[in-house]
Scaffold this motif. Structure first.
Motif, PDB file in Angstrom:
ATOM      1  N   VAL A 199      29.819  32.750  36.932  1.00 10.84           N
ATOM      2  CA  VAL A 199      30.095  33.883  36.279  1.00 10.84           C
ATOM      3  C   VAL A 199      30.570  35.021  36.963  1.00 10.84           C
ATOM      4  O   VAL A 199      30.858  35.801  37.222  1.00 10.84           O
ATOM      5  CB  VAL A 199      28.647  33.788  34.912  1.00 10.84           C
ATOM      6  N   GLU A 200      29.238  34.801  38.125  1.00 21.10           N
ATOM      7  CA  GLU A 200      29.067  36.231  38.939  1.00 21.10           C
ATOM      8  C   GLU A 200      30.453  36.662  39.980  1.00 21.10           C
ATOM      9  O   GLU A 200      30.850  37.435  40.205  1.00 21.10           O
ATOM     10  CB  GLU A 200      27.682  35.991  39.695  1.00 21.10           C
ATOM     11  N   ALA A 201      30.578  35.186  40.441  1.00 17.79           N
ATOM     12  CA  ALA A 201      31.763  35.165  41.384  1.00 17.79           C
ATOM     13  C   ALA A 201      33.054  35.995  40.928  1.00 17.79           C
ATOM     14  O   ALA A 201      33.562  37.185  40.255  1.00 17.79           O
ATOM     15  CB  ALA A 201      31.871  33.893  41.616  1.00 17.79           C
ATOM     16  N   CYS A 202      33.323  35.543  38.656  1.00 14.91           N
ATOM     17  CA  CYS A 202      34.729  35.518  38.066  1.00 14.91           C
ATOM     18  C   CYS A 202      34.361  37.240  38.112  1.00 14.91           C
ATOM     19  O   CYS A 202      35.705  38.491  38.685  1.00 14.91           O
ATOM     20  CB  CYS A 202      34.439  35.013  37.427  1.00 14.91           C
ATOM     21  N   GLY A 203      33.095  38.218  37.933  1.00 16.61           N
ATOM     22  CA  GLY A 203      33.166  39.920  38.203  1.00 16.61           C
ATOM     23  C   GLY A 203      33.287  39.956  39.241  1.00 16.61           C
ATOM     24  O   GLY A 203      34.473  41.216  38.715  1.00 16.61           O
ATOM     25  N   ALA A 204      33.212  40.055  40.350  1.00 12.46           N
ATOM     26  CA  ALA A 204      33.686  40.192  41.466  1.00 12.46           C
ATOM     27  C   ALA A 204      34.861  40.263  41.801  1.00 12.46           C
ATOM     28  O   ALA A 204      35.577  41.003  41.838  1.00 12.46           O
ATOM     29  CB  ALA A 204      32.192  39.966  42.612  1.00 12.46           C
ATOM     30  N   LEU A 205      35.923  38.957  41.698  1.00  7.68           N
ATOM     31  CA  LEU A 205      36.951  38.915  42.190  1.00  7.68           C
ATOM     32  C   LEU A 205      38.056  39.196  41.509  1.00  7.68           C
ATOM     33  O   LEU A 205      38.808  40.179  41.527  1.00  7.68           O
ATOM     34  CB  LEU A 205      36.898  37.144  42.218  1.00  7.68           C
ATOM     35  N   LYS A 206      37.919  39.486  40.331  1.00  4.00           N
ATOM     36  CA  LYS A 206      38.487  40.057  39.412  1.00  4.00           C
ATOM     37  C   LYS A 206      38.949  41.793  39.932  1.00  4.00           C
ATOM     38  O   LYS A 206      40.315  42.066  39.254  1.00  4.00           O
ATOM     39  CB  LYS A 206      38.099  39.494  38.174  1.00  4.00           C
ATOM     40  N   ASN A 207      38.178  42.600  40.416  1.00  9.05           N
ATOM     41  CA  ASN A 207      38.149  43.627  40.521  1.00  9.05           C
ATOM     42  C   ASN A 207      39.328  43.973  41.863  1.00  9.05           C
ATOM     43  O   ASN A 207      40.295  44.986  41.590  1.00  9.05           O
ATOM     44  CB  ASN A 207      37.496  44.225  40.783  1.00  9.05           C
TER      45      ASN A 207
END
Ligand code: NAI
Ligand code: 13P
Length: 357
Positions: A199-207
């Motif tokens: 969940v957290e990695a998705c939030g960071a990487l999409k930026n």
């Protein structure tokens, strides 16, 4: 935790203020929470007045969420320790580059029984050439459990109470329910999953991908090209999570924190906007951030640099060609127009790699 839980919000930017509106409303409404919600505000002067004083008298964050009233039970506090020391739930929502300093200032001053919820998208570079999730930085420094909240959550739309979804990543079901209670409203719907790192990695990487989408817009390449960048970006996000956070579930990418956040940011976010202007204006990203965002902070270019720091150290830059190309464009090593040539070279191999062929 005491029977009435105290919630503290650490951060008061665009998203920090928007979530304060929700948390303040829920804390006042629900018996299980103390109605007073302290919000740490990084103090600044606006027209000769302290921002904390403006918020506490007008109940509006005139700089970062103008035109929206905050509930009166949200109290702006300029000292982070003062805001956090009694809290049972610490909600972290500062731009990610400020988290190490904020955590350091709190060490030894928070309740050992407190739990944290991080809304922060980004990484931090770690010793040994790797990167750490922001939740890991908080956990390591403050020695408390950290859950995360990520989703397709453009702050202004949520402040406007337009229907949105979000994902909480939490390992403990009981805490997950408490966090859901303090966040969910009729227009802001929460799913709780235990796949926290994904969940957290998705939030960071999409930026990072959103920066690429902004380049596509700046180059006036059209919707098909942007969809291609979003698809390739999603494949690299999945591959990154599978490579570095083993055990993640593919289903997590179908939650709001995954594909939905990727789409909304690539169409409506600040990273997209500034990256488009980077192509059309010839100005630097730092200049444009100041010019276009009125103090709000970009996360994508720094996240691309953090990810590249690790990929380079592991000799894996070529395994993530979109992330690598976007970083190189941000630092001026490649031109925005190189984006498409790089993608032409790499699209076939990428699909095969994710399929495991
Ligand atoms: N704005 C949005 O739509 C969303 C943002 N997020 C994430 O939430 C996190 C916080 O973002 P926003 O609340 O939008 O912040 P923002 O982008 O509005 O940043 C401005 C905030 O940074 C603070 N600040 C400036 N210098 C500082 C310093 N030296 N130390 C500490 N704070 C300082 C300002 O006082 C202000 O509160 C980021 O990781 C972002 O990616 C997540 C979902 C939506
Ligand atoms: O994370 C966001 C939406 O979920 C906000 O993205 P931007 O920082 O690009 O505005």
């Amino acid at each position: 935790m005491s029977s009435k839980q105290k919630v503290c919000i650490l951060g008061s930017g665009n998203w920090g203020s928007s979530i304060a509106k929700i948390i303040g409303t829920n804390a006042a409404r629900l018996d299980s929470f103390d109605s007073c919600v302290k919000m740490w505000v990084y103090e600044e002067m606006i027209d000769g007045k302290k921002l904390t004083e403006i918020i506490n008298t007008t109940h509006e964050n005139v700089k970062y969420l103008p035109g929206k009233k905050l509930p009166e039970n949200v109290v702006a506090v300029p000292d982070a320790v003062e805001a956090a020391k009694d809290a049972d739930i610490l909600v972290f929502v500062v731009p990610h580059q400020f988290i190490p300093k904020l955590c350091a200032s709190l060490v030894g001053f928070i309740k050992p029984s407190a739990t944290a919820l991080s809304l922060i998208k980004g990484f931090d570079v770690a010793e040994g050439g790797g990167i750490a999730l922001i939740s890991q930085i908080i956990q390591k420094q403050l020695k408390i459990d950290v859950s995360v909240l990520m989703g397709a959550n453009l702050a202004n739309e949520i402040a406007d109470e337009k229907f949105s979804e979000t994902t909480i990543g939490c390992r403990d079901k009981k805490i997950g329910q408490i966090l859901k209670n303090v966040i969910q409203t009729d227009y802001f719907r929460v799913s709780v999953v235990d796949d926290v790192e994904a969940v957290e990695a998705c939030g960071a990487l999409k930026n990072i991908v959103a920066v690429g989408a902004g380049f596509v817009d700046g180059l006036k390449l059209g919707d098909n090209t942007k969809a291609a960048i979003i698809r390739i970006g999603l494949m690299e996000m999945i591959k990154f999570v599978e490579t570095f956070y083993s055990g993640a579930r593919l289903g997590t990418f179908l939650e709001s924190c995954g594909v939905a956040d990727l789409i909304t940011t690539c169409y409506g976010g600040r990273n997209r906007k500034v990256s488009e202007a980077y192509v059309t204006s010839g100005k630097s990203i730092e200049e444009l951030e100041k010019e276009l965002l009125n103090g709000q902070k970009l996360q994508g270019p720094i996240t691309a640099a953090e990810v590249n720091f690790m990929l380079k150290n592991k000799n894996m830059e070529n395994d993530f060609p979109l992330f690598t190309t976007i970083h190189k464009i941000c630092i001026g090593e490649l031109k925005p127009s190189d984006l498409i040539e790089q993608m032409k070279l790499n699209t076939n191999t990428k699909t095969e790699q994710v399929d495991g062929e």
